[in-house]
Design an enzyme around this catalytic site. Structure first.
Site, PDB file in Angstrom:
ATOM      1  N   ASP A  94       0.638  -1.168  -0.079  1.00 16.45           N
ATOM      2  CA  ASP A  94       0.224  -0.248   0.019  1.00 16.45           C
ATOM      3  C   ASP A  94       0.874   1.285   0.167  1.00 16.45           C
ATOM      4  O   ASP A  94       2.054   1.174   0.605  1.00 16.45           O
ATOM      5  CB  ASP A  94      -0.978  -0.009   1.221  1.00 16.45           C
ATOM      6  N   ASP A 150      -7.195  -1.158  -4.215  1.00 18.42           N
ATOM      7  CA  ASP A 150      -8.270  -0.775  -3.407  1.00 18.42           C
ATOM      8  C   ASP A 150      -9.126   0.286  -4.017  1.00 18.42           C
ATOM      9  O   ASP A 150     -10.211   0.156  -3.805  1.00 18.42           O
ATOM     10  CB  ASP A 150      -7.436  -0.203  -2.132  1.00 18.42           C
TER      11      ASP A 150
END
Length: 199
Positions: free
Chosen positions: A143, A177
């Site tokens: 991420d 995401d």
């Protein structure tokens, strides 16, 4: 919308997702941050692959999560094929394609990253390392997008949270995401167009 166009959208999301993750993984040490604007930063973290860094405890927790997600992607893929064959709404097809691409993007990390990258804790990771940090199905999801739009102390007059430190928006996420969130958002916001009622 044709299945070919849906596949192209999935492919595009996967390419952008994986290129961004590989770039961050090989150019940032874990925890390193680059400030683009006060409200937008590239901040490298890794997680087990569930929302908000949640993980299933136990020796086989990560494996269970990865296998479950693979089955879920097959189910989403079948759903996508079915709605295209039935010539359903473009809104629905785009939403499912984005959710499929996002889920597949994070599965790639979970399945392969543990065996193709070495550790990022103190050094820049190298791809196809002879000393990988994990094993098959036990990779960590990369991420990097962080939007700390506001951070500070909440007013003391607020019930429960008053006087406490608060950050909005404190989630760190990736392209996959964003694809999942966008797909779900389309289904929620354009629900009537995604699932039109036929008289």
């Amino acid at each position: 919308m044709s299945l070919r166009k849906a596949y192209f959208l999935i492919f595009l999301v996967l390419i952008v997702d994986q290129l961004s993750k590989i770039y961050v993984k090989t150019n940032f040490v874990l925890g390193e941050e680059v400030v683009i604007f006060d409200w937008f930063r590239i901040h490298f973290i890794e997680n087990e692959g569930m929302a908000w860094g949640t993980k299933i405890p136990g020796e086989y927790g990560k494996l269970i999560l990865t296998v479950f997600r693979i089955f879920a992607v097959f189910g989403i893929g079948w759903w996508l094929s079915d709605v295209v064959k039935k010539r359903q709404s473009t809104y629905l097809i785009v939403a499912i394609a984005l959710i499929f691409a996002g889920a597949a993007g994070n599965i790639i990390d979970s399945v392969f990253y543990g065996v193709i990258f070495d550790d990022s804790t103190h050094n820049l990771a190298t791809i196809f390392s002879p000393v990988p940090y994990g094993t098959w199905f036990h990779g960590l999801v990369v991420d990097m997008f962080y939007f700390p739009i506001w951070e500070g102390e909440l007013p003391t007059w607020l019930p429960i949270f008053g006087g406490k430190h608060f950050a909005f928006f404190n989630a760190i996420f990736n392209v996959a995401d964003m694809a999942i969130s966008t797909g779900v958002g389309i289904l929620l916001v354009f629900n009537k167009k995604a699932f039109p009622k036929h008289n």
